[in-house]
Every structure is written in C-alpha cells, then in structure tokens.
Motif scaffolding. Structure first.
Motif, PDB file in Angstrom:
ATOM      1  N   PRO A   6       0.812  -1.219   0.000  1.00  0.00           N
ATOM      2  CA  PRO A   6       0.000   0.000   0.000  1.00  0.00           C
ATOM      3  C   PRO A   6       0.851   1.277   0.000  1.00  0.00           C
ATOM      4  O   PRO A   6       0.489   2.258  -0.670  1.00  0.00           O
ATOM      5  CB  PRO A   6      -0.830  -0.118   1.283  1.00  0.00           C
ATOM      6  CG  PRO A   6      -0.900  -1.582   1.555  1.00  0.00           C
ATOM      7  CD  PRO A   6       0.416  -2.127   1.103  1.00  0.00           C
ATOM      8  N   PHE A   7       1.960   1.255   0.722  1.00  0.00           N
ATOM      9  CA  PHE A   7       2.830   2.434   0.732  1.00  0.00           C
ATOM     10  C   PHE A   7       3.474   2.650  -0.635  1.00  0.00           C
ATOM     11  O   PHE A   7       3.629   3.791  -1.095  1.00  0.00           O
ATOM     12  CB  PHE A   7       3.895   2.297   1.812  1.00  0.00           C
ATOM     13  CG  PHE A   7       3.377   2.454   3.213  1.00  0.00           C
ATOM     14  CD1 PHE A   7       2.813   3.640   3.634  1.00  0.00           C
ATOM     15  CD2 PHE A   7       3.455   1.396   4.109  1.00  0.00           C
ATOM     16  CE1 PHE A   7       2.332   3.788   4.931  1.00  0.00           C
ATOM     17  CE2 PHE A   7       2.981   1.533   5.410  1.00  0.00           C
ATOM     18  CZ  PHE A   7       2.409   2.732   5.822  1.00  0.00           C
TER      19      PHE A   7
ATOM     20  N   ALA B 201       3.483   5.636  -5.982  1.00  0.00           N
ATOM     21  CA  ALA B 201       3.225   5.637  -7.420  1.00  0.00           C
ATOM     22  C   ALA B 201       2.067   6.557  -7.785  1.00  0.00           C
ATOM     23  O   ALA B 201       2.025   7.109  -8.892  1.00  0.00           O
ATOM     24  CB  ALA B 201       2.938   4.213  -7.890  1.00  0.00           C
ATOM     25  N   ALA B 202       1.143   6.743  -6.851  1.00  0.00           N
ATOM     26  CA  ALA B 202      -0.040   7.563  -7.121  1.00  0.00           C
ATOM     27  C   ALA B 202       0.277   9.048  -7.247  1.00  0.00           C
ATOM     28  O   ALA B 202      -0.568   9.827  -7.687  1.00  0.00           O
ATOM     29  CB  ALA B 202      -1.089   7.345  -6.027  1.00  0.00           C
TER      30      ALA B 202
ATOM     31  N   GLU C 173       7.832   6.615 -10.464  1.00  0.00           N
ATOM     32  CA  GLU C 173       7.494   5.274 -10.924  1.00  0.00           C
ATOM     33  C   GLU C 173       7.944   4.245  -9.896  1.00  0.00           C
ATOM     34  O   GLU C 173       9.053   4.339  -9.359  1.00  0.00           O
ATOM     35  CB  GLU C 173       8.155   4.971 -12.267  1.00  0.00           C
ATOM     36  CG  GLU C 173       7.688   5.834 -13.417  1.00  0.00           C
ATOM     37  CD  GLU C 173       8.331   5.416 -14.717  1.00  0.00           C
ATOM     38  OE1 GLU C 173       7.867   4.425 -15.320  1.00  0.00           O
ATOM     39  OE2 GLU C 173       9.316   6.068 -15.120  1.00  0.00           O
ATOM     40  N   VAL C 174       7.103   3.266  -9.639  1.00  0.00           N
ATOM     41  CA  VAL C 174       7.401   2.211  -8.666  1.00  0.00           C
ATOM     42  C   VAL C 174       7.183   0.855  -9.329  1.00  0.00           C
ATOM     43  O   VAL C 174       6.095   0.573  -9.846  1.00  0.00           O
ATOM     44  CB  VAL C 174       6.519   2.333  -7.405  1.00  0.00           C
ATOM     45  CG1 VAL C 174       6.840   1.212  -6.426  1.00  0.00           C
ATOM     46  CG2 VAL C 174       6.719   3.701  -6.753  1.00  0.00           C
ATOM     47  N   TRP C 175       8.220   0.035  -9.318  1.00  0.00           N
ATOM     48  CA  TRP C 175       8.167  -1.296  -9.899  1.00  0.00           C
ATOM     49  C   TRP C 175       8.656  -2.309  -8.870  1.00  0.00           C
ATOM     50  O   TRP C 175       9.289  -1.950  -7.862  1.00  0.00           O
ATOM     51  CB  TRP C 175       9.031  -1.379 -11.170  1.00  0.00           C
ATOM     52  CG  TRP C 175       8.464  -0.631 -12.347  1.00  0.00           C
ATOM     53  CD1 TRP C 175       8.136   0.694 -12.393  1.00  0.00           C
ATOM     54  CD2 TRP C 175       8.150  -1.163 -13.631  1.00  0.00           C
ATOM     55  NE1 TRP C 175       7.643   1.021 -13.624  1.00  0.00           N
ATOM     56  CE2 TRP C 175       7.642  -0.097 -14.415  1.00  0.00           C
ATOM     57  CE3 TRP C 175       8.255  -2.427 -14.205  1.00  0.00           C
ATOM     58  CZ2 TRP C 175       7.241  -0.267 -15.735  1.00  0.00           C
ATOM     59  CZ3 TRP C 175       7.858  -2.595 -15.529  1.00  0.00           C
ATOM     60  CH2 TRP C 175       7.352  -1.533 -16.276  1.00  0.00           C
ATOM     61  N   LEU C 176       8.368  -3.568  -9.132  1.00  0.00           N
ATOM     62  CA  LEU C 176       8.807  -4.671  -8.278  1.00  0.00           C
ATOM     63  C   LEU C 176       9.700  -5.602  -9.081  1.00  0.00           C
ATOM     64  O   LEU C 176       9.471  -5.821 -10.272  1.00  0.00           O
ATOM     65  CB  LEU C 176       7.607  -5.450  -7.738  1.00  0.00           C
ATOM     66  CG  LEU C 176       6.598  -4.654  -6.915  1.00  0.00           C
ATOM     67  CD1 LEU C 176       5.378  -5.520  -6.619  1.00  0.00           C
ATOM     68  CD2 LEU C 176       7.221  -4.149  -5.629  1.00  0.00           C
ATOM     69  N   PHE C 177      10.726  -6.148  -8.410  1.00  0.00           N
ATOM     70  CA  PHE C 177      11.628  -7.107  -9.065  1.00  0.00           C
ATOM     71  C   PHE C 177      11.407  -8.476  -8.446  1.00  0.00           C
ATOM     72  O   PHE C 177      11.506  -8.648  -7.228  1.00  0.00           O
ATOM     73  CB  PHE C 177      13.086  -6.687  -8.886  1.00  0.00           C
ATOM     74  CG  PHE C 177      14.044  -7.457  -9.760  1.00  0.00           C
ATOM     75  CD1 PHE C 177      14.479  -6.933 -10.965  1.00  0.00           C
ATOM     76  CD2 PHE C 177      14.501  -8.712  -9.374  1.00  0.00           C
ATOM     77  CE1 PHE C 177      15.362  -7.634 -11.772  1.00  0.00           C
ATOM     78  CE2 PHE C 177      15.379  -9.425 -10.173  1.00  0.00           C
ATOM     79  CZ  PHE C 177      15.813  -8.892 -11.381  1.00  0.00           C
ATOM     80  N   MET C 178      11.125  -9.465  -9.304  1.00  0.00           N
ATOM     81  CA  MET C 178      10.830 -10.824  -8.852  1.00  0.00           C
ATOM     82  C   MET C 178      11.869 -11.783  -9.409  1.00  0.00           C
ATOM     83  O   MET C 178      11.987 -11.936 -10.627  1.00  0.00           O
ATOM     84  CB  MET C 178       9.428 -11.234  -9.312  1.00  0.00           C
ATOM     85  CG  MET C 178       8.337 -10.382  -8.692  1.00  0.00           C
ATOM     86  SD  MET C 178       6.752 -10.496  -9.587  1.00  0.00           S
ATOM     87  CE  MET C 178       7.116  -9.495 -11.032  1.00  0.00           C
TER      88      MET C 178
ATOM     89  N   ASN D 262       5.369  -3.332 -13.040  1.00  0.00           N
ATOM     90  CA  ASN D 262       4.819  -2.112 -12.475  1.00  0.00           C
ATOM     91  C   ASN D 262       3.941  -2.449 -11.268  1.00  0.00           C
ATOM     92  O   ASN D 262       3.214  -3.447 -11.273  1.00  0.00           O
ATOM     93  CB  ASN D 262       3.997  -1.392 -13.550  1.00  0.00           C
ATOM     94  CG  ASN D 262       3.584   0.005 -13.129  1.00  0.00           C
ATOM     95  OD1 ASN D 262       2.855   0.198 -12.163  1.00  0.00           O
ATOM     96  ND2 ASN D 262       4.045   0.987 -13.883  1.00  0.00           N
ATOM     97  N   ILE D 263       4.011  -1.624 -10.220  1.00  0.00           N
ATOM     98  CA  ILE D 263       3.216  -1.866  -9.017  1.00  0.00           C
ATOM     99  C   ILE D 263       1.717  -1.902  -9.348  1.00  0.00           C
ATOM    100  O   ILE D 263       0.925  -2.518  -8.636  1.00  0.00           O
ATOM    101  CB  ILE D 263       3.506  -0.781  -7.948  1.00  0.00           C
ATOM    102  CG1 ILE D 263       2.860  -1.131  -6.608  1.00  0.00           C
ATOM    103  CG2 ILE D 263       3.051   0.586  -8.426  1.00  0.00           C
ATOM    104  CD1 ILE D 263       3.502  -2.271  -5.897  1.00  0.00           C
ATOM    105  N   GLY D 264       1.333  -1.281 -10.473  1.00  0.00           N
ATOM    106  CA  GLY D 264      -0.064  -1.302 -10.876  1.00  0.00           C
ATOM    107  C   GLY D 264      -0.492  -2.590 -11.566  1.00  0.00           C
ATOM    108  O   GLY D 264      -1.690  -2.855 -11.707  1.00  0.00           O
ATOM    109  N   ASP D 265       0.490  -3.415 -11.952  1.00  0.00           N
ATOM    110  CA  ASP D 265       0.186  -4.674 -12.632  1.00  0.00           C
ATOM    111  C   ASP D 265       0.025  -5.783 -11.585  1.00  0.00           C
ATOM    112  O   ASP D 265       0.846  -6.695 -11.459  1.00  0.00           O
ATOM    113  CB  ASP D 265       1.311  -5.008 -13.615  1.00  0.00           C
ATOM    114  CG  ASP D 265       0.961  -6.155 -14.544  1.00  0.00           C
ATOM    115  OD1 ASP D 265      -0.132  -6.736 -14.380  1.00  0.00           O
ATOM    116  OD2 ASP D 265       1.799  -6.482 -15.414  1.00  0.00           O
ATOM    117  N   ILE D 266      -1.046  -5.712 -10.835  1.00  0.00           N
ATOM    118  CA  ILE D 266      -1.234  -6.568  -9.663  1.00  0.00           C
ATOM    119  C   ILE D 266      -1.250  -8.043 -10.040  1.00  0.00           C
ATOM    120  O   ILE D 266      -0.743  -8.897  -9.298  1.00  0.00           O
ATOM    121  CB  ILE D 266      -2.524  -6.175  -8.924  1.00  0.00           C
ATOM    122  CG1 ILE D 266      -2.386  -4.751  -8.373  1.00  0.00           C
ATOM    123  CG2 ILE D 266      -2.818  -7.150  -7.787  1.00  0.00           C
ATOM    124  CD1 ILE D 266      -3.632  -4.223  -7.694  1.00  0.00           C
TER     125      ILE D 266
END
Length: 435
Positions: free
Chosen positions: A312-313, A318-319, A330-335, A421-425
C-alpha cells in the motif's frame, strides 16, 4: 583500539583507488546478451582471500556458508563451502583473522563460527539487542588495511548463488580502508562481554571523512569525493555522517533523477513493537518530485517474505504520478524466478540490492529502507560523488566510474523481464508477501 595513525586521515587521499561493482546473480536469472556481467561476489571474495597477507577483518549479520542449515543438499553451496575452507586456512598462514558478528539468533547455526575459532580466528559477538535494540546488519571485509568490500551480501552460501546481491570492492585504497576500519574497531570494542556504548566515543574512533569533507581521491583515474556513513546514531563517533542523513542528502542533492533499488521499503518501523510511522525517506522522495521536478524510479524486492504492508505504501508513492500532474514517480517490483526445486531453498530468490544512483552520486548500502535499519540496527554505506561529464568520465580499457556502472545495473534490472509495475497486480500479487 586503533593504532597511533587512527586519526591522521584529513585532506586528500594519495592512493589511486579502484572501485568496482560486485554482483551475485541467482542461478537461472538471465539478462540480455548486451548486458555485461560484473565480477561475482564469489570471485571477488576469492580474489581478496588470495590477496591477503597480514590481516582480514569481517563484520556480518550471521554465518551459514554451508547448506547444513537447510538440509537441501544444494550443489551450488560448494561456492560457500570453498570460501569457508579458504578462511579456515588463513590463521595457519600467519594471517590475523577477526570476525565481528551479530549476537546469534536461534535460527542461525554456529558451526561456521565455531570452526573458524578452532582454526585460530578470533570471533566476537556484538549484543546489539541489548545495546540498541537492533542487530549488527553491516556486511564488509577489510584486507591488509588496503582493500575492502561492502554491500548487501551476507556470509551465506545463498548470497553467492541463490540471492541477487550488489556490493562494491575497493582496491589499493588505504585511506578508505583505514576509515572503514574505525567502524570495525567500534564493533570490536562492543563485542567484549558486558560492553557499553561510550558517550562520547574516544577520539580514535572519529573521522574527518564525511558528507561535508569527503575523501578526495582518484577512482579509475577520475576525481571522486568519497565517504562512508554509519548507523545507528549511537554508534557514530565524532565526524561520522549518520546513515539517514546521508541518504536524505543524496536525494536532496539530485537535480535530474533518483533511481533506487532496495529489498524492503517501508515508511514505518518494521521490527520494533509497537510499530511506528517513520516517513523520513518517503517524505524526501515526495519532496524531490514535487519541489524539484526530479524523476524518481523505485525498484523494490518482491518475494514471499515481503511485508504485506509495504505494498500500500508503494502504491501511494506511485499515485503521485497521474495524467494530470507533471510529477514523475514510478514504482516497480523485481521478482527473482525460481524453479520448483529451487523454491524449496528457504530465504532465497530475492533481489537484496540496497543502492541509490543519481546524476551525481552512487550510494551502495547494507540497510533496507525502514526505520529500524537507521535507528536501531548497525549498517554502513559507501558514497561516491563524481559530478563529471559522460565523456570525461570514460577511461582507458573500457572501464568507467562507479556511478556509471551502477546506472547500467539499474537500467538493466528496470527493463528486464523480472520487473513489473506496481499497478500490474496480476503479475506480482501471488508472489509477494504471501505470509
């Protein structure tokens, strides 16, 4: 205690230092053919072990260099076992080996440390829970008072083959090695049973290299201003720039962009009870975007042990950017990918990098970005300021300055198949924070 030359580090550094990025890329993780690999953590540690002639000081959170703790019989653990075997030989060769380690937790075996003590190494455990309420989370090596290594990798076989790590190795740089040695000496002093934190710290633990007066040196034939930061404040003698202040200043000084990669990002405390809101870094990022129109990109780690409250943070950050604002956040996640077999290895398959790069500065740290790491836990960071042009920074033999190297790593990871992207849930929700 340090020797008589402990405080003689003012002014410029006469050494021509070589600073290189060091990475661990987990098995099965591949990037494009155009991506040039950096030296591995394993090869760097082996190189330092082959180089050492007099002394080796290591500070670490814990030790699991074999896979006895996981009982997985993982073949890639051979790299960690080889490092441990080399370390066990050093004392017999006349090398003084000192190890400062966090007070052991029940989940971490003591086999490696006990074997090292039997080999002649001297091990001191620092009771950080009693001293500050945290742990000794720092990870660095000091070799012969001349070379050093600092970064995200633990003394853990998984940090060589199963976890994505990023660190820096600094060669032929006695001025920086001696300065970082003062942090080690502070840990070493606190490793004496019943030790207390001195107030104030004796003068021989102080430094003149800091944010205001960094060490001026040649790095890869390019002028650089370099210093180390240290956390928590209670462990900082006179002159040291504290970890939080360093990070905030790096962000504040950026005029064009701030790129961040960190495993854990929380504007709260994470391990203290009760947890508290701690927005210092979060506010600084928002301020940079809002007041200075700096472009911020944040790449956070995503794995099953991620704190579910982190997301959520991250979405809130990103919002800040939408179609009606001029802000760039921009906020992304690395997996990190893992096969079914690899997924059986506990506490692996995550991007544990902890760095920031701007158009001016490379910052390589040992701390995640939540309150406890800066208020209670011991950590350190290497800060290299090189405000030179792209053309003037290029050197012979294809080498480049550390800031450029770090920027290349960030761009590679950001644009890789492992980032979302953090929006690509749909891409990340089932993989992150399942606990």
């Amino acid at each position: 205690m340090l020797g008589s030359d402990a405080g003689s580090n003012a002014g410029s550094c006469g050494d021509t230092c070589r600073i290189i990025l060091v990475e661990s890329i987990p098995e099965g993780t591949t990037f494009s053919d155009s991506s040039m690999p950096n030296p591995s953590t394993f090869s760097t540690w082996m190189n330092l072990l082959e180089t050492v002639t007099r002394s080796l000081d290591i500070t670490s959170f814990y030790w699991t260099m074999t896979n006895e703790d996981t009982r997985t019989h993982e073949p890639s653990a051979i790299q960690g076992e080889q490092i441990l075997e080399e370390l066990l030989q050093l004392s017999q060769c006349g090398v003084t080996v000192r190890i400062a380690v966090s007070c052991p937790l029940a989940k971490f075996p003591l086999n490696d440390l006990q074997a090292l003590e039997r080999s002649g190494a001297v091990v001191r455990t620092v009771d950080m829970p009693r001293l500050t309420g945290g742990v000794l989370h720092t990870k660095f090596w000091l070799v012969d008072g001349t070379h050093l290594y600092v970064g995200s990798a633990n003394m853990d076989w998984r940090s060589l083959t199963q976890v994505k790590e990023l660190s820096a190795a600094v060669y032929n740089c006695s001025c920086l090695a001696k300065d970082l040695g003062k942090i080690f000496e502070a840990y070493w002093a606190l490793g004496i049973p019943g030790a207390s934190i001195p107030v104030p710290w004796p003068a021989n633990y102080s430094t003149t290299f800091n944010m205001e007066t960094p060490s001026e040196l040649k790095h890869n034939d390019t002028d650089a201003a370099v210093y180390f930061s240290s956390s928590p404040p209670a462990l900082c003698a006179a002159g040291w720039t504290q970890g939080l202040g360093t990070l905030l200043s790096v962000i504040d000084a950026a005029e064009d962009f701030v790129d961040v990669t960190v495993m854990s990002y929380l504007p709260t405390t994470e391990f203290s009870h009760p947890q508290r809101f701690w927005p210092a870094i979060d506010n600084q990022l928002r301020k940079a975007v809002f007041e200075c129109q700096v472009k911020v990109r944040l790449l956070a780690g995503c794995w099953q042990h991620s704190q579910v409250t982190m997301f959520p943070f991250l979405k809130s950050l990103a919002a800040v950017t939408n179609n009606r604002t001029r802000y760039s956040m921009e906020v992304w996640l690395f997996m990190v990918p893992a096969s079914a077999v690899q997924a059986q290895i506990p506490y692996a398959w995550v991007n544990r990098n902890k760095y920031t790069v701007t158009e001016k500065v490379a910052y390589i740290g040992t701390s995640n970005w939540s309150g406890d790491y800066f208020v209670r836990m011991a950590g350190s960071a290497l800060v290299v300021n090189q405000t030179v042009s792209q053309t003037s920074a290029s050197t012979a033999a294809g080498t480049s300055i550390i800031r450029e190297q770090l920027q290349v790593v960030f761009e590679r990871d950001w644009s890789s198949q492992y980032s979302a992207n953090i929006g690509d849930i749909e891409r990340w929700e089932s993989l992150c924070g399942s606990r």
